[in-house]
Scaffold this active site. Structure first.
Site, mmCIF file in Angstrom:
data_model
loop_
_atom_site.group_PDB
_atom_site.id
_atom_site.type_symbol
_atom_site.label_atom_id
_atom_site.label_comp_id
_atom_site.label_asym_id
_atom_site.label_seq_id
_atom_site.Cartn_x
_atom_site.Cartn_y
_atom_site.Cartn_z
ATOM 1 N N LYS A 63 94.571 -21.591 -18.286
ATOM 2 C CA LYS A 63 96.010 -21.901 -18.236
ATOM 3 C C LYS A 63 96.820 -20.800 -17.543
ATOM 4 C CE LYS A 63 95.986 -24.875 -22.319
ATOM 5 N NZ LYS A 63 96.546 -25.173 -23.625
ATOM 6 N N ASP A 99 102.353 -28.441 -23.614
ATOM 7 C CA ASP A 99 101.924 -28.101 -24.984
ATOM 8 C C ASP A 99 103.145 -27.844 -25.864
ATOM 9 O OD1 ASP A 99 99.137 -28.144 -24.561
ATOM 10 O OD2 ASP A 99 99.126 -26.080 -23.844
HETATM 11 P P1 NDP Z 1 93.687 -17.382 -28.049
HETATM 12 O O1 NDP Z 1 92.305 -16.856 -27.956
HETATM 13 O O2 NDP Z 1 94.630 -17.209 -26.907
HETATM 14 O O3 NDP Z 1 94.412 -16.708 -29.357
HETATM 15 C C1 NDP Z 1 93.824 -16.738 -30.615
HETATM 16 C C2 NDP Z 1 94.701 -15.957 -31.610
HETATM 17 O O4 NDP Z 1 94.142 -16.138 -32.897
HETATM 18 C C3 NDP Z 1 94.753 -14.453 -31.350
HETATM 19 O O5 NDP Z 1 96.029 -13.972 -31.735
HETATM 20 C C4 NDP Z 1 93.680 -13.888 -32.290
HETATM 21 O O6 NDP Z 1 93.961 -12.582 -32.772
HETATM 22 C C5 NDP Z 1 93.782 -14.861 -33.450
HETATM 23 N N1 NDP Z 1 92.502 -15.088 -34.134
HETATM 24 C C6 NDP Z 1 91.308 -15.460 -33.583
HETATM 25 N N2 NDP Z 1 90.387 -15.629 -34.545
HETATM 26 C C7 NDP Z 1 90.999 -15.343 -35.725
HETATM 27 C C8 NDP Z 1 90.550 -15.314 -37.077
HETATM 28 N N3 NDP Z 1 89.287 -15.633 -37.413
HETATM 29 N N4 NDP Z 1 91.446 -14.985 -38.048
HETATM 30 C C9 NDP Z 1 92.723 -14.666 -37.729
HETATM 31 N N5 NDP Z 1 93.197 -14.654 -36.456
HETATM 32 C C10 NDP Z 1 92.351 -14.995 -35.475
HETATM 33 O O7 NDP Z 1 93.525 -18.920 -28.432
HETATM 34 P P2 NDP Z 1 94.497 -20.148 -28.064
HETATM 35 O O8 NDP Z 1 95.883 -19.816 -28.460
HETATM 36 O O9 NDP Z 1 94.243 -20.573 -26.657
HETATM 37 O O10 NDP Z 1 93.901 -21.320 -28.991
HETATM 38 C C11 NDP Z 1 94.018 -21.260 -30.399
HETATM 39 C C12 NDP Z 1 93.642 -22.588 -31.029
HETATM 40 O O11 NDP Z 1 94.571 -23.595 -30.639
HETATM 41 C C13 NDP Z 1 92.255 -23.117 -30.637
HETATM 42 O O12 NDP Z 1 91.605 -23.519 -31.836
HETATM 43 C C14 NDP Z 1 92.565 -24.326 -29.759
HETATM 44 O O13 NDP Z 1 91.564 -25.311 -29.844
HETATM 45 C C15 NDP Z 1 93.879 -24.805 -30.369
HETATM 46 N N6 NDP Z 1 94.731 -25.612 -29.477
HETATM 47 C C16 NDP Z 1 95.157 -26.851 -29.885
HETATM 48 C C17 NDP Z 1 95.987 -27.618 -29.070
HETATM 49 C C18 NDP Z 1 96.407 -28.989 -29.515
HETATM 50 O O14 NDP Z 1 96.955 -29.729 -28.682
HETATM 51 N N7 NDP Z 1 96.250 -29.363 -30.775
HETATM 52 C C19 NDP Z 1 96.441 -27.141 -27.759
HETATM 53 C C20 NDP Z 1 95.950 -25.814 -27.423
HETATM 54 C C21 NDP Z 1 95.130 -25.093 -28.264
HETATM 55 P P3 NDP Z 1 93.755 -11.216 -31.871
HETATM 56 O O15 NDP Z 1 94.992 -11.123 -31.005
HETATM 57 O O16 NDP Z 1 93.678 -10.138 -32.866
HETATM 58 O O17 NDP Z 1 92.495 -11.438 -31.089
#
Ligand code: NDP
Length: 261
Positions: A63, A99
């Site tokens: 993206k 989104d």
């Molecule tokens: P990113 O990798 O960009 O960000 C993930 C975030 O979650 C980071 O801040 C990370 O922390 C944190 N994180 C990751 N694992 C954990 C954990 N186990 N416990 C606590 N915090 C955690 O991911 P995206 O934002 O791209 O995607 C996130 C989710 O959103 C995915 O599951 C994706 O499938 C879903 N999604 C759903 C959509 C929909 O239309 N329903 C659209 C787009 C995405 P840190 O900064 O410390 O690494």
């Protein structure tokens, strides 16, 4: 015949082709929507052009690359820094982020929301935090690490260590915690305190009762998973492919079938 595709890696699991082809068939259009597993992000526009696509959706992890490659950007994409929809018009690539408005449409079933807690600080959090704030909603963002604090300067940003539980109308999980395991996105005691004084919980993960939503339900919050967000971002993207010429409810009616097949 116009062709469209979703780009991502991995991409086999994506239901975007099903959503868009159901609307194409339902509306009697002579078009097709496929999927592209892109290996090298630098090839995004080359592959788009080679396949003579009229438009595309972009998912993880491209993206931000799509944002950088578009000639023109809509306001949401500019503010969020990522593009999930590309439309080609007169040899120019126009980039949009659906989104964010898709999320607002998905939470419209909830009552009035004045403040929200967004858990996580990745790309999805950026889209959701931005659209909530631009709709006049006070936003707190909490993340397990400080890694992304700089990207959230316009919000009340806390790491887990700094965060003190408060009450919210809406609590949103934007992390992948609970997607393939039984993890909560933050410490259970903190989440329990937040939920004890909150009304609505939304998880961007869809098709699964996550531990986050289960805990929210136990605390009597009204809950929703990410299926409608996915559906509405697709409805909005589809209409952008066709110059906004269709009724959103009609597109939605056809696409909804994808969740029942
Ligand atoms: P990113 O990798 O960009 O960000 C993930 C975030 O979650 C980071 O801040 C990370 O922390 C944190 N994180 C990751 N694992 C954990 C954990 N186990 N416990 C606590 N915090 C955690 O991911 P995206 O934002 O791209 O995607 C996130 C989710 O959103 C995915 O599951 C994706 O499938 C879903 N999604 C759903 C959509 C929909 O239309 N329903 C659209 C787009 C995405 P840190 O900064 O410390 O690494």
């Amino acid at each position: 015949m116009n062709c469209y595709a979703v780009f991502g890696n991995p991409i086999a699991h994506s239901i975007s082709p099903r959503l868009h082809n159901l609307a194409i068939c339902g509306l009697g259009l002579d078009d097709f929507y496929g999927r592209v597993c892109l290996q090298d992000s630098s090839q995004l526009t080359n592959v788009f052009n080679k396949l003579s696509l009229k438009g595309a959706n972009i998912t993880i992890p491209f993206k931000e690359v799509a944002f950088a490659k578009c000639d023109e950007l809509d306001q949401n994409a500019k503010k969020i820094g990522s593009v999930n929809t590309i439309v080609k018009k007169e040899n120019k690539l126009y980039g949009f982020n659906t989104d964010a408005p898709g999320f607002m449409m998905a939470i419209s079933d909830f009552g009035k929301v004045q403040n929200a807690l967004v858990i996580g600080a990745g790309g999805t959090s950026k889209a959701i935090s931005y659209i909530l704030q631009s709709n006049g909603i006070d936003v707190d963002v909490v993340n397990r690490s400080q890694n992304r604090a700089d990207e959230f300067k316009d919000y009340n940003f806390f790491s887990f260590d700094e965060y003190e539980p408060k009450s919210y109308d809406l609590v949103v999980n934007t992390t992948p915690a609970g997607l393939v395991n039984n993890e909560l996105p933050m410490q259970e005691t903190t989440l329990n305190s937040v939920f004890s004084n909150s009304k609505f919980a939304f998880d961007v993960i869809y098709g699964r009762q996550t531990p986050f939503l289960n805990l929210a339900k136990q605390k009597n919050l009204q809950v929703k998973d990410g299926a409608d967000m996915l559906l509405f971002q697709a409805v909005l993207a589809f209409n952008l492919f066709y110059d906004n010429s269709f009724d959103l409810d009609v597109i939605k009616g056809y696409m909804k079938e994808a969740f029942t097949l």
